[in-house]
Design a protein around this motif. Structure first.
Motif, PDB file in Angstrom:
ATOM      1  N   GLY A  32       3.492  10.540  -2.727  1.00  0.00           N
ATOM      2  CA  GLY A  32       3.402  10.152  -4.130  1.00  0.00           C
ATOM      3  C   GLY A  32       4.588  10.753  -4.850  1.00  0.00           C
ATOM      4  N   GLY A  33       4.530  12.352  -4.323  1.00  0.00           N
ATOM      5  CA  GLY A  33       5.679  12.782  -5.260  1.00  0.00           C
ATOM      6  C   GLY A  33       4.489  13.060  -6.648  1.00  0.00           C
ATOM      7  N   GLU A  34       5.183  14.725  -7.361  1.00  0.00           N
ATOM      8  CA  GLU A  34       4.221  15.443  -8.353  1.00  0.00           C
ATOM      9  C   GLU A  34       2.654  14.322  -8.974  1.00  0.00           C
ATOM     10  OE1 GLU A  34       4.935  18.955 -11.023  1.00  0.00           O
ATOM     11  OE2 GLU A  34       6.696  17.747  -9.941  1.00  0.00           O
ATOM     12  N   ASP A  35       3.200  13.465  -9.242  1.00  0.00           N
ATOM     13  CA  ASP A  35       2.316  12.093  -9.803  1.00  0.00           C
ATOM     14  C   ASP A  35       1.544  11.487  -8.595  1.00  0.00           C
ATOM     15  OD1 ASP A  35       4.302  10.795  -9.674  1.00  0.00           O
ATOM     16  OD2 ASP A  35       4.276  10.403 -12.174  1.00  0.00           O
ATOM     17  N   GLY A  36       2.266  11.098  -7.935  1.00  0.00           N
ATOM     18  CA  GLY A  36       1.564  10.146  -6.932  1.00  0.00           C
ATOM     19  C   GLY A  36       2.019   8.678  -7.178  1.00  0.00           C
ATOM     20  N   ARG A  37       3.628   8.584  -8.392  1.00  0.00           N
ATOM     21  CA  ARG A  37       4.182   7.346  -8.331  1.00  0.00           C
ATOM     22  C   ARG A  37       5.900   7.556  -8.022  1.00  0.00           C
ATOM     23  NH1 ARG A  37       0.522   8.770 -12.340  1.00  0.00           N
ATOM     24  NH2 ARG A  37       2.457   9.310 -13.694  1.00  0.00           N
ATOM     25  N   ARG A  38       6.263   7.982  -7.743  1.00  0.00           N
ATOM     26  CA  ARG A  38       7.563   8.259  -7.320  1.00  0.00           C
ATOM     27  C   ARG A  38       7.535   7.070  -6.532  1.00  0.00           C
ATOM     28  NH1 ARG A  38       8.836  13.377  -3.307  1.00  0.00           N
ATOM     29  NH2 ARG A  38       7.344  11.800  -2.172  1.00  0.00           N
ATOM     30  N   VAL A  39       7.068   6.570  -5.813  1.00  0.00           N
ATOM     31  CA  VAL A  39       7.647   5.349  -4.991  1.00  0.00           C
ATOM     32  C   VAL A  39       7.412   3.777  -5.768  1.00  0.00           C
ATOM     33  CG1 VAL A  39       6.784   3.590  -2.956  1.00  0.00           C
ATOM     34  CG2 VAL A  39       7.211   6.116  -2.421  1.00  0.00           C
ATOM     35  N   ILE A  40       6.307   3.875  -6.462  1.00  0.00           N
ATOM     36  CA  ILE A  40       5.547   2.911  -7.328  1.00  0.00           C
ATOM     37  C   ILE A  40       6.499   2.490  -8.633  1.00  0.00           C
ATOM     38  CG2 ILE A  40       4.005   2.296  -8.990  1.00  0.00           C
ATOM     39  CD1 ILE A  40       1.655   3.745  -6.776  1.00  0.00           C
ATOM     40  N   ASN A  53       0.727  -1.091  -0.384  1.00  0.00           N
ATOM     41  CA  ASN A  53       0.227  -0.049   0.333  1.00  0.00           C
ATOM     42  C   ASN A  53       1.397   1.290   0.316  1.00  0.00           C
ATOM     43  OD1 ASN A  53      -1.883   2.511   0.279  1.00  0.00           O
ATOM     44  ND2 ASN A  53      -2.883   1.549   2.565  1.00  0.00           N
ATOM     45  N   PRO A  54       1.608   1.436  -1.006  1.00  0.00           N
ATOM     46  CA  PRO A  54       2.683   2.462  -1.174  1.00  0.00           C
ATOM     47  C   PRO A  54       2.349   3.898  -1.270  1.00  0.00           C
ATOM     48  CG  PRO A  54       1.915   2.308  -3.261  1.00  0.00           C
ATOM     49  CD  PRO A  54       0.890   1.054  -2.905  1.00  0.00           C
ATOM     50  N   PRO A  55       2.532   5.130  -0.725  1.00  0.00           N
ATOM     51  CA  PRO A  55       2.161   6.386  -0.634  1.00  0.00           C
ATOM     52  C   PRO A  55       1.812   6.667  -2.237  1.00  0.00           C
ATOM     53  CG  PRO A  55       4.394   6.028  -0.514  1.00  0.00           C
ATOM     54  CD  PRO A  55       3.820   5.407  -0.526  1.00  0.00           C
TER      55      PRO A  55
END
Length: 191
Positions: free
Chosen positions: A119-127, A97-99
């Motif tokens: 999750g960073g600017e687009d919500g996918r920084r950690v994904i 369950n990522p940020p």
């Protein structure tokens, strides 16, 4: 969303709708084996998996307070940044369950909870790094379950998986007025 407070400052993400959706979606799909809960947080998902299945569960988290909290719940935990310290082909199942909250750079903050929410600017920084390394730690017939939000662009997450040689399928979801939460099942391509 709830946060665990320590010394007056919130430091650990508490289970909310997203955590409960992920746990419920994976429980019936686990048939033993080795399970990794990435970003273990409070230990809610790992704890349910351990209590309701025959799987051997380990959690990991970058936040030392989250590691302590999950250990206090009886979860074996490794402090790490995502899946980096684990050997190849280690897990039958990985849950995460990522940020995922898109956060403009000017609204970023600098405390332990940022790792659980932003999750960073687009919500996918950690994904992105998770997808890039997932295939390495996932056994050939293994499955991963990733919670994503419509705020994060579910299609873009699928493209990240595809670029890493992985397939995705939506297996569960719930909707709110402001977003749709989805659990993706991820497998190696041509499994």
């Amino acid at each position: 969303m709830k946060l665990t407070e320590q010394r007056g400052m919130a430091t650990v993400y508490e289970p909310a709708e997203d955590s409960r959706l992920l746990a419920t979606a994976v429980i019936d799909r686990i048939d033993g084996g080795q399970v990794l809960d990435v970003g273990v947080g409070s230990g809610y998902v790992a704890g349910r998996v351990a209590a309701e299945t025959s799987a051997d569960v380990v959690g990991c988290d970058i936040n030392p307070d989250a590691c302590r909290r999950a250990r206090s719940e009886g979860i074996e935990v490794v402090r790490s940044n995502l899946t980096r310290p684990f050997e190849a082909d280690s897990f039958d199942m990985v849950v995460f369950n990522p940020p995922y909250l898109p956060t403009p750079p000017e609204q970023e903050w600098d405390d332990p909870l940022e790792h659980a929410l932003s999750g960073g600017e687009d919500g996918r920084r950690v994904i992105r790094p998770f997808m890039a390394d997932l295939g390495r730690v996932l056994r050939p017939a293994g499955r991963a379950y990733l919670l994503v939000s419509s705020l994060t662009d579910i299609g873009a997450v699928g493209e990240l998986a595809e670029g890493a040689g992985l397939d995705t399928e939506e297996i569960d979801d719930t909707s709110f007025p402001f977003e749709r939460l989805v659990v993706l099942e991820i497998t190696h391509e041509n499994r």
